[in-house]
Design a protein around this motif. Structure first.
Motif, PDB file in Angstrom:
ATOM      1  N   MET A  40       0.838  -1.182   0.000  1.00 39.87           N
ATOM      2  CA  MET A  40       0.000   0.000   0.000  1.00 39.87           C
ATOM      3  C   MET A  40       0.877   1.237   0.000  1.00 39.87           C
ATOM      4  O   MET A  40       2.040   1.204   0.319  1.00 39.87           O
ATOM      5  N   TRP A  41       0.306   2.346  -0.389  1.00 40.59           N
ATOM      6  CA  TRP A  41       1.101   3.565  -0.516  1.00 40.59           C
ATOM      7  C   TRP A  41       1.513   4.095   0.851  1.00 40.59           C
ATOM      8  O   TRP A  41       2.610   4.606   1.030  1.00 40.59           O
ATOM      9  N   LEU A  42       0.641   4.018   1.843  1.00 47.20           N
ATOM     10  CA  LEU A  42       0.889   4.547   3.190  1.00 47.20           C
ATOM     11  C   LEU A  42       0.976   6.068   3.193  1.00 47.20           C
ATOM     12  O   LEU A  42       1.215   6.705   2.179  1.00 47.20           O
ATOM     13  N   LEU A  43       0.792   6.646   4.366  1.00 45.72           N
ATOM     14  CA  LEU A  43       0.786   8.095   4.531  1.00 45.72           C
ATOM     15  C   LEU A  43       2.128   8.515   5.106  1.00 45.72           C
ATOM     16  O   LEU A  43       2.363   8.433   6.300  1.00 45.72           O
ATOM     17  N   VAL A  44       3.048   8.974   4.245  1.00 55.57           N
ATOM     18  CA  VAL A  44       4.440   9.135   4.664  1.00 55.57           C
ATOM     19  C   VAL A  44       5.075  10.395   4.092  1.00 55.57           C
ATOM     20  O   VAL A  44       4.546  11.067   3.239  1.00 55.57           O
ATOM     21  N   VAL A  45       6.293  10.660   4.548  1.00 50.64           N
ATOM     22  CA  VAL A  45       7.240  11.631   4.020  1.00 50.64           C
ATOM     23  C   VAL A  45       6.694  13.050   4.007  1.00 50.64           C
ATOM     24  O   VAL A  45       7.017  13.842   3.153  1.00 50.64           O
ATOM     25  N   ALA A  46       5.764  13.331   4.918  1.00 49.41           N
ATOM     26  CA  ALA A  46       5.271  14.689   5.143  1.00 49.41           C
ATOM     27  C   ALA A  46       4.561  15.298   3.961  1.00 49.41           C
ATOM     28  O   ALA A  46       4.120  16.421   4.012  1.00 49.41           O
ATOM     29  N   LEU A  47       4.449  14.555   2.821  1.00 55.23           N
ATOM     30  CA  LEU A  47       3.731  15.081   1.672  1.00 55.23           C
ATOM     31  C   LEU A  47       2.313  14.579   1.636  1.00 55.23           C
ATOM     32  O   LEU A  47       1.513  15.029   0.829  1.00 55.23           O
ATOM     33  N   VAL A  48       1.995  13.641   2.496  1.00 51.11           N
ATOM     34  CA  VAL A  48       0.730  12.956   2.416  1.00 51.11           C
ATOM     35  C   VAL A  48      -0.230  13.505   3.452  1.00 51.11           C
ATOM     36  O   VAL A  48       0.158  13.778   4.579  1.00 51.11           O
ATOM     37  N   VAL A  49      -1.484  13.622   3.075  1.00 50.64           N
ATOM     38  CA  VAL A  49      -2.502  14.073   4.005  1.00 50.64           C
ATOM     39  C   VAL A  49      -3.529  12.979   4.167  1.00 50.64           C
ATOM     40  O   VAL A  49      -4.058  12.467   3.189  1.00 50.64           O
ATOM     41  N   GLY A  50      -3.797  12.578   5.392  1.00 48.90           N
ATOM     42  CA  GLY A  50      -4.778  11.528   5.628  1.00 48.90           C
ATOM     43  C   GLY A  50      -6.181  12.071   5.571  1.00 48.90           C
ATOM     44  O   GLY A  50      -6.427  13.241   5.284  1.00 48.90           O
ATOM     45  N   SER A 106      -9.765  -0.307  -3.498  1.00 54.76           N
ATOM     46  CA  SER A 106      -9.751   1.151  -3.598  1.00 54.76           C
ATOM     47  C   SER A 106      -9.014   1.586  -4.855  1.00 54.76           C
ATOM     48  O   SER A 106      -8.027   0.961  -5.263  1.00 54.76           O
ATOM     49  N   MET A 107      -9.499   2.684  -5.442  1.00 53.86           N
ATOM     50  CA  MET A 107      -8.856   3.300  -6.587  1.00 53.86           C
ATOM     51  C   MET A 107      -8.048   4.488  -6.090  1.00 53.86           C
ATOM     52  O   MET A 107      -8.562   5.307  -5.315  1.00 53.86           O
ATOM     53  N   GLY A 108      -6.792   4.599  -6.519  1.00 57.99           N
ATOM     54  CA  GLY A 108      -5.942   5.651  -5.994  1.00 57.99           C
ATOM     55  C   GLY A 108      -5.280   6.498  -7.064  1.00 57.99           C
ATOM     56  O   GLY A 108      -4.920   6.004  -8.138  1.00 57.99           O
ATOM     57  N   ILE A 109      -5.124   7.774  -6.759  1.00 47.52           N
ATOM     58  CA  ILE A 109      -4.361   8.714  -7.580  1.00 47.52           C
ATOM     59  C   ILE A 109      -3.305   9.315  -6.668  1.00 47.52           C
ATOM     60  O   ILE A 109      -3.611   9.798  -5.581  1.00 47.52           O
ATOM     61  N   SER A 110      -2.058   9.294  -7.103  1.00 44.65           N
ATOM     62  CA  SER A 110      -0.947   9.563  -6.184  1.00 44.65           C
ATOM     63  C   SER A 110      -0.479  10.999  -6.159  1.00 44.65           C
ATOM     64  O   SER A 110       0.486  11.312  -5.453  1.00 44.65           O
ATOM     65  N   LEU A 111      -1.125  11.875  -6.921  1.00 42.74           N
ATOM     66  CA  LEU A 111      -0.703  13.269  -6.953  1.00 42.74           C
ATOM     67  C   LEU A 111      -1.905  14.210  -6.842  1.00 42.74           C
ATOM     68  O   LEU A 111      -3.003  13.888  -7.306  1.00 42.74           O
ATOM     69  N   ILE A 150       2.582  12.455  -3.426  1.00 37.60           N
ATOM     70  CA  ILE A 150       3.918  11.925  -3.160  1.00 37.60           C
ATOM     71  C   ILE A 150       4.711  11.835  -4.469  1.00 37.60           C
ATOM     72  O   ILE A 150       4.669  10.824  -5.167  1.00 37.60           O
ATOM     73  N   PRO A 151       5.440  12.881  -4.804  1.00 40.34           N
ATOM     74  CA  PRO A 151       6.119  12.929  -6.103  1.00 40.34           C
ATOM     75  C   PRO A 151       7.245  11.917  -6.259  1.00 40.34           C
ATOM     76  O   PRO A 151       7.656  11.624  -7.379  1.00 40.34           O
ATOM     77  N   GLU A 152       7.750  11.370  -5.147  1.00 37.09           N
ATOM     78  CA  GLU A 152       8.853  10.417  -5.232  1.00 37.09           C
ATOM     79  C   GLU A 152       8.395   8.988  -5.484  1.00 37.09           C
ATOM     80  O   GLU A 152       9.214   8.084  -5.650  1.00 37.09           O
ATOM     81  N   GLY A 153       7.082   8.748  -5.503  1.00 39.38           N
ATOM     82  CA  GLY A 153       6.567   7.434  -5.865  1.00 39.38           C
ATOM     83  C   GLY A 153       6.813   7.147  -7.338  1.00 39.38           C
ATOM     84  O   GLY A 153       6.936   8.064  -8.168  1.00 39.38           O
TER      85      GLY A 153
END
Length: 377
Positions: free
Chosen positions: A1-11, A239-244, A284-287
């Motif tokens: 899973m992508w997880l909520l990490v690296v201070a760029l992610v908002v839960g 779940s369907m996800g968009i990473s940016l 998360i631009p580094e994904g």
């Protein structure tokens, strides 16, 4: 899973997670069993999962049976020396990249990728039409070392390979601009300085493969925890996800990734007892697929001059033998639907606004007593 990490992610609550958090609350990144497993469940039954050798054997078996339609190629080696292999199939001008198991402890990405490849190689009328329009590269095992160790990260560096592609200064500044627009504090330069950029040999090999293949579309197969569907008592299965954030993408990309998600959700929803939700907001631009959408720099700072359109699937946790079939199938049916729509051009006719109509992923389910079937093997 992508997880909520690296201070760029908002839960879902809108609270940024610090760069040191590493994993979602209660998850242990390197613990066998993985963060997708409820605490009471323990180690999943790995007999339901293919081994690295099983995956290689199946890849070559599909290639052998395909009468030359499937080509399996090695494009690098993992940190421990395992072959990184991709399967190519199709002759169309549209190019699609499918990858599984970037996180070693998230089951069934390999199985779903192989099942989709088998479908394409079987030669039915529908698959034949798709292969006339699309050329595929399918990567069942992005992280073979983590896969064998059954941990999220690679085993050489202990890093999350889905946080190891490049981020340049312009992208970092854009992230901060979006954060400020959302009322969040900007990230300090120390976050930019600490980004990993193709540290792992797996990351380097996959970036150069991406640069060479230049996919128009990408789908990344993941597992998440076990969650409710919105405010209901139903369990999310997919779940369907968009990473940016949409502000990171041009209008064509933003429309396309939402259209892909809607088509995938519709297909999964027709597939029996499936509850499809919208993955929480992340940026998360580094994904891997994020960087591919942003034309991020490569291992030596070079640019491909290419931007893909990409989204990801997240299958529910609480996996086991009795769940394997439908969990794999919901991925395969969604892959089929999205690539059918790409091939026949109908993707462009899908209303991207329907993305917002998908129910949001709800609160986590942590007690096996709530859904005892998630703990049955």
């Amino acid at each position: 899973m992508w997880l909520l990490v690296v201070a760029l992610v908002v839960g879902t609550g809108g609270v940024a997670v610090s760069a040191s958090a590493g994993t979602a609350a209660g998850a242990s990144a390197g613990t066998p069993g993985g963060p997708h497993v409820p605490p009471e469940q323990g180690e999943p039954n790995r007999s339901a999962m293919l081994s690295y050798d099983d995956v290689q054997e199946e890849l070559f078996a599909i290639e052998s049976r395909s009468n030359g339609d499937v080509k399996v190629e090695e494009f690098g080696r993992s940190g421990e020396g395992r072959a990184l292999r991709a399967a190519y199939i199709g002759s169309g001008d549209k190019r699609v990249w499918v990858q599984g198991r970037i996180h070693g402890d998230e089951p069934y990405g390999a199985e779903a990728s192989l099942a989709f490849l088998k479908h394409l190689a079987a030669g039915g009328k529908q698959a034949t039409r798709v292969l006339e329009e699309i050329t595929f590269v399918i990567i069942p095992l992005y992280n073979p070392d983590g896969y064998e160790a059954y941990i999220r990260q690679d085993t050489t560096h202990g890093i999350d390979l889905n946080r190891d592609w490049g981020v340049d200064r312009d992208t970092f500044d854009l992230v901060n601009q979006i954060r400020e627009e959302r009322g969040q504090p900007p990230l300090p330069d120390s976050v930019f300085d600490n980004y990993t950029q193709h540290r792992a040999v797996e990351s380097q090999a996959h970036w150069y493969l991406w640069e060479e293949f230049r996919p128009h579309y990408m789908i990344d197969i993941h597992h998440q925890g076990t969650y409710y569907s919105g405010d209901s008592d139903d369990m999310t299965t997919f779940s369907m996800g968009i990473s940016l954030d949409p502000g990171m993408l041009d209008d064509e990309q933003w429309d396309a990734v939402r259209q892909m998600a809607v088509v995938a959700a519709d297909a999964a929803g027709r597939n029996g007892a499936v509850n499809v939700t919208r993955y929480p907001y992340i940026n998360i631009p580094e994904g891997v697929i994020s960087a591919a959408m942003l034309d991020a720099p490569g291992p030596d700072g070079e640019y491909a001059g290419w931007q893909s359109k990409a989204m990801f699937f997240e299958t529910r946790g609480g996996i086991g033998q009795k769940s394997r079939g439908y969990l794999v199938r919901q991925n395969v049916e969604s892959l089929r639907a999205v690539t059918d729509a790409i091939a026949n051009g109908s993707l462009a006719d899908v209303d991207p606004g329907r993305w917002a109509d998908l129910p949001p992923r709800g609160e986590p389910i942590t007690q096996c007593s709530t859904f005892p079937q998630q703990c049955v093997f």
